[in-house]
Design a protein around this motif. Structure first.
Motif, PDB file in Angstrom:
ATOM      1  N   PRO A 149      31.287  55.464  18.777  1.00  0.00           N
ATOM      2  CA  PRO A 149      31.778  55.147  17.391  1.00  0.00           C
ATOM      3  C   PRO A 149      31.000  53.948  16.805  1.00  0.00           C
ATOM      4  O   PRO A 149      30.645  52.940  17.463  1.00  0.00           O
ATOM      5  CB  PRO A 149      33.290  54.554  17.810  1.00  0.00           C
ATOM      6  CG  PRO A 149      33.196  54.260  19.233  1.00  0.00           C
ATOM      7  CD  PRO A 149      32.079  54.970  20.218  1.00  0.00           C
ATOM      8  N   ASN A 150      30.863  54.155  15.556  1.00  0.00           N
ATOM      9  CA  ASN A 150      29.847  53.138  14.936  1.00  0.00           C
ATOM     10  C   ASN A 150      30.554  52.938  13.688  1.00  0.00           C
ATOM     11  O   ASN A 150      31.709  52.209  13.387  1.00  0.00           O
ATOM     12  CB  ASN A 150      28.401  53.906  14.607  1.00  0.00           C
ATOM     13  CG  ASN A 150      27.445  52.880  14.799  1.00  0.00           C
ATOM     14  OD1 ASN A 150      27.711  51.709  14.152  1.00  0.00           O
ATOM     15  ND2 ASN A 150      26.521  53.063  15.553  1.00  0.00           N
ATOM     16  N   GLY A 151      30.133  53.082  12.531  1.00  0.00           N
ATOM     17  CA  GLY A 151      30.723  52.529  11.161  1.00  0.00           C
ATOM     18  C   GLY A 151      31.775  53.252  11.045  1.00  0.00           C
ATOM     19  O   GLY A 151      32.237  54.436  11.340  1.00  0.00           O
ATOM     20  N   ASN A 164      32.205  57.162  12.259  1.00  0.00           N
ATOM     21  CA  ASN A 164      31.002  57.895  12.323  1.00  0.00           C
ATOM     22  C   ASN A 164      30.726  57.736  13.926  1.00  0.00           C
ATOM     23  O   ASN A 164      30.649  56.766  14.656  1.00  0.00           O
ATOM     24  CB  ASN A 164      29.732  57.149  11.947  1.00  0.00           C
ATOM     25  CG  ASN A 164      29.599  57.353  10.125  1.00  0.00           C
ATOM     26  OD1 ASN A 164      30.472  58.185   9.513  1.00  0.00           O
ATOM     27  ND2 ASN A 164      28.960  56.478   9.404  1.00  0.00           N
ATOM     28  N   GLU A 165      30.193  59.029  14.457  1.00  0.00           N
ATOM     29  CA  GLU A 165      29.901  58.973  16.061  1.00  0.00           C
ATOM     30  C   GLU A 165      28.368  59.155  16.174  1.00  0.00           C
ATOM     31  O   GLU A 165      27.879  60.305  15.842  1.00  0.00           O
ATOM     32  CB  GLU A 165      30.794  60.041  16.719  1.00  0.00           C
ATOM     33  CG  GLU A 165      32.367  59.677  16.710  1.00  0.00           C
ATOM     34  CD  GLU A 165      33.163  60.740  17.387  1.00  0.00           C
ATOM     35  OE1 GLU A 165      32.940  60.777  18.563  1.00  0.00           O
ATOM     36  OE2 GLU A 165      34.054  61.498  16.749  1.00  0.00           O
ATOM     37  N   THR A 166      27.658  58.169  16.540  1.00  0.00           N
ATOM     38  CA  THR A 166      26.188  58.256  16.253  1.00  0.00           C
ATOM     39  C   THR A 166      25.633  59.399  17.132  1.00  0.00           C
ATOM     40  O   THR A 166      24.849  60.113  16.837  1.00  0.00           O
ATOM     41  CB  THR A 166      25.557  56.769  16.552  1.00  0.00           C
ATOM     42  OG1 THR A 166      26.327  55.887  15.756  1.00  0.00           O
ATOM     43  CG2 THR A 166      24.192  56.877  16.408  1.00  0.00           C
ATOM     44  N   PHE A 167      26.228  59.730  18.394  1.00  0.00           N
ATOM     45  CA  PHE A 167      25.403  60.566  19.333  1.00  0.00           C
ATOM     46  C   PHE A 167      26.432  61.695  19.444  1.00  0.00           C
ATOM     47  O   PHE A 167      26.218  62.766  20.248  1.00  0.00           O
ATOM     48  CB  PHE A 167      25.326  60.096  20.590  1.00  0.00           C
ATOM     49  CG  PHE A 167      24.221  58.660  20.640  1.00  0.00           C
ATOM     50  CD1 PHE A 167      23.036  59.017  20.190  1.00  0.00           C
ATOM     51  CD2 PHE A 167      24.643  57.707  21.065  1.00  0.00           C
ATOM     52  CE1 PHE A 167      22.123  58.134  19.982  1.00  0.00           C
ATOM     53  CE2 PHE A 167      23.527  56.477  21.021  1.00  0.00           C
ATOM     54  CZ  PHE A 167      22.392  56.643  20.708  1.00  0.00           C
ATOM     55  N   GLY A 168      27.322  62.003  18.471  1.00  0.00           N
ATOM     56  CA  GLY A 168      28.243  63.278  18.600  1.00  0.00           C
ATOM     57  C   GLY A 168      28.151  64.272  17.407  1.00  0.00           C
ATOM     58  O   GLY A 168      28.775  65.397  17.409  1.00  0.00           O
ATOM     59  N   PRO A 211      25.176  59.808  12.973  1.00  0.00           N
ATOM     60  CA  PRO A 211      25.761  58.901  11.840  1.00  0.00           C
ATOM     61  C   PRO A 211      25.931  57.408  12.446  1.00  0.00           C
ATOM     62  O   PRO A 211      26.500  57.231  13.421  1.00  0.00           O
ATOM     63  CB  PRO A 211      27.044  59.699  11.943  1.00  0.00           C
ATOM     64  CG  PRO A 211      26.865  60.951  12.123  1.00  0.00           C
ATOM     65  CD  PRO A 211      25.862  60.909  13.446  1.00  0.00           C
ATOM     66  N   ASP A 212      25.327  56.497  11.712  1.00  0.00           N
ATOM     67  CA  ASP A 212      25.339  55.212  12.203  1.00  0.00           C
ATOM     68  C   ASP A 212      26.532  54.435  11.323  1.00  0.00           C
ATOM     69  O   ASP A 212      27.525  54.568  11.245  1.00  0.00           O
ATOM     70  CB  ASP A 212      23.870  54.582  11.944  1.00  0.00           C
ATOM     71  CG  ASP A 212      23.721  53.278  12.915  1.00  0.00           C
ATOM     72  OD1 ASP A 212      24.785  52.525  12.876  1.00  0.00           O
ATOM     73  OD2 ASP A 212      22.668  53.004  13.564  1.00  0.00           O
ATOM     74  N   GLY A 213      25.952  53.477  10.327  1.00  0.00           N
ATOM     75  CA  GLY A 213      26.797  52.780   9.423  1.00  0.00           C
ATOM     76  C   GLY A 213      26.940  53.643   8.353  1.00  0.00           C
ATOM     77  O   GLY A 213      26.562  54.800   8.190  1.00  0.00           O
ATOM     78  N   GLY A 214      27.630  53.046   7.188  1.00  0.00           N
ATOM     79  CA  GLY A 214      28.000  53.711   6.084  1.00  0.00           C
ATOM     80  C   GLY A 214      28.748  53.167   5.130  1.00  0.00           C
ATOM     81  O   GLY A 214      29.249  51.921   5.339  1.00  0.00           O
ATOM     82  N   ALA A 215      29.127  53.789   4.051  1.00  0.00           N
ATOM     83  CA  ALA A 215      30.101  53.400   2.807  1.00  0.00           C
ATOM     84  C   ALA A 215      31.045  54.597   2.390  1.00  0.00           C
ATOM     85  O   ALA A 215      30.700  55.497   2.058  1.00  0.00           O
ATOM     86  CB  ALA A 215      29.242  52.745   1.779  1.00  0.00           C
ATOM     87  N   LEU A 216      32.277  54.215   2.156  1.00  0.00           N
ATOM     88  CA  LEU A 216      33.264  55.226   1.443  1.00  0.00           C
ATOM     89  C   LEU A 216      33.038  54.899  -0.066  1.00  0.00           C
ATOM     90  O   LEU A 216      33.283  53.850  -0.338  1.00  0.00           O
ATOM     91  CB  LEU A 216      34.258  54.963   2.018  1.00  0.00           C
ATOM     92  CG  LEU A 216      35.677  55.668   1.753  1.00  0.00           C
ATOM     93  CD1 LEU A 216      35.470  57.135   2.211  1.00  0.00           C
ATOM     94  CD2 LEU A 216      36.982  55.340   2.278  1.00  0.00           C
TER      95      LEU A 216
END
Length: 299
Positions: A149-151, A164-168, A211-216
Motif C-alpha cells: 500500500p502506497n499513496g 495505490n498498491e505498487t506491486f498489485g 501505482p506509487d503516489g498520486g493525487a485525487l
C-alpha cells in the motif's frame, strides 16, 4: 490530447516522496538526507524537520501539527509548535517493514501503509496492511492483504479511502466506517491479474503499472505515479487511463495537486528507486505541469 509542458520547481535531492500542497507551499520528504522541506512556487525552500530514520508520508492534525512517517524505526512523529519532534505512535508491532505513505483525515486519523518486507535487500515479497493511528496515538490494523500500500486518498465526502498498491497492479478502495475502521477491500481500478510469486522482479515484469503516489482530482480521477513506467497517468474509477504524461528518463514516484487554482500537478522525479543509487546522488527533483481539473479530497 495536449502535451503538457514540464518545468522544474526544485532539484538536487536524493529521492523525494510524500508531496503535499499545504499553506501555499509544496511540502516533501527527501529520503536519504532526512529532510522535510517546504517550497514556494518561486523555488525558495525551507527545511521544516530533520528525520534521521528517513521521512516519507506527511499529514496534519486538526490543530495544525505536522505528522511524519519515520520509515526505518516505524514511528509516526509529530512536529510540535516549537519545531521539536515527538513520537506520536510506534507501529513496530503492527507492521512488516518500513512504514511509508499515509493520509490524515479531517478528524486527525492517520492511515499508514508499510512495505511488509525488506524491499531494498531483495527479500521475498509479502502482502501487508494499513494501520489507523488515532489523534491520541492509539493504533490498530484496519486492512490486510495489500500488495505494498502506497499513496492514499480520501474522497471529499470523507466516506471512501483509495489506496495505490505498487506491486498489485491495482488501486483499491474501502468504505470508511464510523470510528475510522474500514469495510472490505474492493477494486477501484485493476490493470490485470498478477502471478502467484514472491519474487519482486517477476511481479514488476507482470505489471502494467506500479501505482506509487498520486493525487485525487475534482472529477474523481486519480493521477497515479507509475514507479516502473517513467510516467504519470490520470485514471478513472474502473481503470481507464484518461491521460498520460511521459517524463523521459525520469521515473515519477509521488504527486500532488496544488498551486493557486489547485491545477498545478507536482511530480517527484528520480531515475529510479534503487536505494544504493539514490543515496549516493542528488538527481531527485520536483517537476510541475498545469492540468485541467483541480485537486479534491485529501491529502
Amino acid at each position: 490530447m495536449a502535451k503538457r509542458a514540464l518545468s522544474v520547481l526544485v532539484s538536487g535531492y536524493t529521492f523525494l516522496e510524500g508531496l503535499r500542497w499545504h499553506e501555499d507551499r509544496l511540502w516533501a520528504s527527501d529520503f536519504y538526507t532526512g529532510k522535510v522541506i517546504a517550497a514556494g512556487l518561486d523555488g525558495r525552500v525551507t527545511e521544516m524537520a530533520q528525520v534521521p530514520q528517513q521521512p516519507s508520508g506527511l499529514g496534519w492534525l486538526p490543530d495544525g501539527r505536522l505528522l511524519i512517517s519515520s520509515m526505518r524505526d516505524r514511528k509516526v512523529l509529530r512536529r510540535e509548535p516549537d519545531g521539536t519532534l515527538a513520537v506520536h505512535a510506534d507501529l513496530t508491532a503492527l507492521t512488516g517493514g518500513h512504514i511509508n505513505d499515509m493520509v490524515v483525515d479531517r478528524a486527525g486519523r492517520a492511515y499508514v501503509g508499510n512495505f511488509g518486507f525488506d524491499l531494498m535487500s531483495g527479500a521475498p515479497f509479502r502482502t501487508t496492511g494499513l494501520v489507523c493511528v488515532e489523534p491520541d496515538g492509539a493504533a490498530r490494523v484496519v486492512a490486510e492483504g495489500l500488495w505494498f500500500p502506497n499513496g492514499s486518498f480520501i474522497t471529499p465526502d470523507g466516506r471512501t479511502l483509495i489506496v495505490n498498491e505498487t506491486f498489485g497492479n491495482r488501486v483499491s478502495a474501502f468504505d470508511i466506517l464510523p470510528g475510522g475502521n474500514l469495510g472490505p477491500r474492493r477494486d477501484w481500478a485493476s490493470f490485470g491479474a498478477m502471478p502467484d510469486s514472491d519474487d519482486i522482479g517477476t511481479l514488476m515484469a507482470a505489471a502494467s503499472i506500479a501505482p506509487d503516489g498520486g493525487a485525487l482530482d475534482a472529477e474523481g480521477a486519480v493521477w497515479v505515479a507509475d514507479a516502473i513506467g517513467k510516467r504519470i497517468v490520470r485514471v478513472q474509477q474502473g481503470g481507464r487511463i484518461l491521460e498520460q504524461i511521459d517524463t523521459g528518463e525520469q521515473g515519477i514516484f509521488a504527486a500532488a495537486l496544488g498551486g493557486p487554482r489547485g491545477t498545478t500537478l507536482f511530480m517527484a522525479a528520480a531515475p529510479n528507486f534503487a536505494e544504493h543509487e539514490r543515496r549516493a546522488t542528488r538527481l531527485g527533483q520536483i517537476l510541475m505541469a498545469e492540468v485541467d481539473v483541480p485537486h479534491a479530497g485529501l491529502p
